[in-house]
Design an enzyme around this catalytic site. Structure first.
Site, mmCIF file in Angstrom:
data_model
loop_
_atom_site.group_PDB
_atom_site.id
_atom_site.type_symbol
_atom_site.label_atom_id
_atom_site.label_comp_id
_atom_site.label_asym_id
_atom_site.label_seq_id
_atom_site.Cartn_x
_atom_site.Cartn_y
_atom_site.Cartn_z
ATOM 1 C CB CYS A 172 -38.551 -1.088 -37.054
ATOM 2 S SG CYS A 172 -38.981 -2.765 -37.526
ATOM 3 C CG HIS A 189 -40.253 2.849 -38.672
ATOM 4 N ND1 HIS A 189 -40.273 1.479 -38.669
ATOM 5 C CD2 HIS A 189 -41.511 3.248 -38.386
ATOM 6 C CE1 HIS A 189 -41.496 1.062 -38.389
ATOM 7 N NE2 HIS A 189 -42.259 2.103 -38.214
#
Length: 433
Positions: A45, A104
């Site tokens: 991610c 994130h």
């Protein structure tokens, strides 16, 4: 911008699992351009989203692993004067709104004019979750699966979609960017029971796997892709959990597709559908038993290949099969909106593909996981080189499942050399080191 976390290439438009139920993503794909060979610049991610929003490769920024949101701006500024895409659009008069997992950790400070973030303190943005785990009890990972909670409305993604729908139904006097970050099918694969019921366990079709799949990969590949905190295929098979995992992942896709539909219905009702560019993407892929694992975080096909769909005004209905990357989204958005190009963008605008029947020059895509480990993907091949110099090479025309490593085959030397030329000679040092 519809960002879906850990959605692999099983969506109908990419055709990699016959039981996926995603009518809203399917409708979006049918109305626009599907990039059938799109890849994340990192199979995890944080660096994937950092690359997407900065328009810079991980090898330029040194962001190879997870990075806290409050450090992202400084890390990018250390190597480039570029702004992150939302801030860049704000400078051109756009109002920036977001909800859910966009950067994130959600919404990076200063990225948005309006942001609705985490709603569940017990499990952060991946919740809600039960007081005790259901199937997988390793606290080093969010990995778990089962029926929870009872209502869609209690799911973080539902609330993200509800915010998006409310925002889209407002009157807007200025152009806007709306980013909705959905966390399913990221682990834990918790969804209300009704979504699991759509996929009866005895009807689940399992991926085809090869028992000795890892026998011909170098030790560096095994070490890099090792995720001992997550289930192995052997564990899932011996504990009769492979089908329940598959059921929960498919149910998570069906649920997040429903959330996408909530946002798209609101866009159509708003009257803005004819002048709004829509981009749907996933930040990385995911293995569901392939390569003996249930994880992302590798340089194999199932970790880097992602859905990427554009729809909206002046977007053609087509499927494009040459390789593209999430790195191309920033310059493409600017070009499609008629804004000046950002000279710092490392990717390229895909407008010729979206707006016409053009074919662009072949540009192999580069993904990286950890400093010094690279994958290069073209129309047919995937070449991987690890920090110790060991290699993998796959021919997707004859070996779509990447079962046969051809790196030592002398007949493939030219292919290997051609793809290796795309690996940066002096990649940035890992900022976390």
């Amino acid at each position: 911008m519809l960002m879906i976390d850990d959605l692999n290439d099983w969506v109908t438009a990419l055709g990699d699992h016959p039981q996926v139920f995603s009518p809203n993503i399917d409708a979006l794909a049918a109305s626009g351009t599907v990039f059938a060979n799109a890849h994340a610049q990192a199979p995890i991610c944080g660096p994937s989203r950092a690359s997407l929003f900065s328009g810079l490769y991980p090898a330029q920024t040194g962001i190879y692993g997870q990075i806290p949101d409050d450090q992202l701006g400084a890390a990018v500024a250390a190597v480039s004067p570029t702004q992150l895409m939302p801030q860049h659009l704000r400078g051109h008069g756009f109002y920036i709104a977001g909800s859910g997992k966009v950067s994130h950790q959600g919404g990076q400070e200063g990225m948005f004019d309006e942001y609705v973030g985490r709603v569940d303190e017990h499990r952060g943005q991946y919740g809600p979750g039960p007081e005790q785990r259901m199937r997988w009890f390793d606290n080093r990972t969010h990995t778990d699966w089962g029926a929870y909670p009872d209502r869609d409305e209690d799911m973080f993604d539902y609330q993200t979609a509800a915010f998006g729908a409310e925002f889209l139904r407002r009157d807007h006097a200025t152009p806007f960017m709306l980013a909705l970050g959905f966390v399913r099918p990221h682990v834990p694969w918790y969804v209300p029971q009704r979504w699991l019921d759509m996929f009866p366990l005895d009807e689940i079709e399992l991926p085809v796997v090869r028992e000795n799949d890892l026998d011909d990969v170098p030790q560096a590949a095994r070490d890099l892709a090792a995720v001992p905190q997550m289930p192995t295929l052997e564990w899932a098979q011996s504990n009769d959990e492979w089908r329940p995992i598959m059921q929960a992942y498919l149910a998570s896709i069906a649920f997040v597709d429903h959330c996408v539909g909530m946002a798209m219905d609101a866009l159509r009702e708003s009257g803005h559908a004819d002048d709004t560019l829509v981009c749907l993407l996933s930040d990385n892929g995911y293995h569901l038993g392939e390569k003996q694992r249930f994880a992302k975080m590798s340089l194999w096909q199932h970790s880097t290949r992602v859905p990427l769909i554009f729809s909206g005004p002046n977007v053609q209905q087509r499927v494009y099969t040459d390789p593209v990357g999430l790195i191309d989204i920033f310059p493409t958005v600017l070009d499609m909106l008629g804004l000046p190009a950002n000279a710092e963008n490392a990717g390229r605008s895909l407008k010729p593909i979206l707006a016409s029947d053009a074919v662009m020059a072949l540009q192999p895509q580069v993904s990286v996981f950890g400093a010094g480990n690279f994958a290069v993907i073209d129309q047919r091949h995937r070449y991987i080189r690890y920090t110790d110099g060991s290699e993998e090479l796959y021919d997707h025309e004859s070996d779509p499942m990447e079962w046969h490593n051809q790196a030592a085959n002398p007949a493939m030397a030219e292919v290997k050399a051609r793809l290796a030329a795309y690996i940066p000679a002096e990649p940035a040092a890992d900022i976390a080191a």
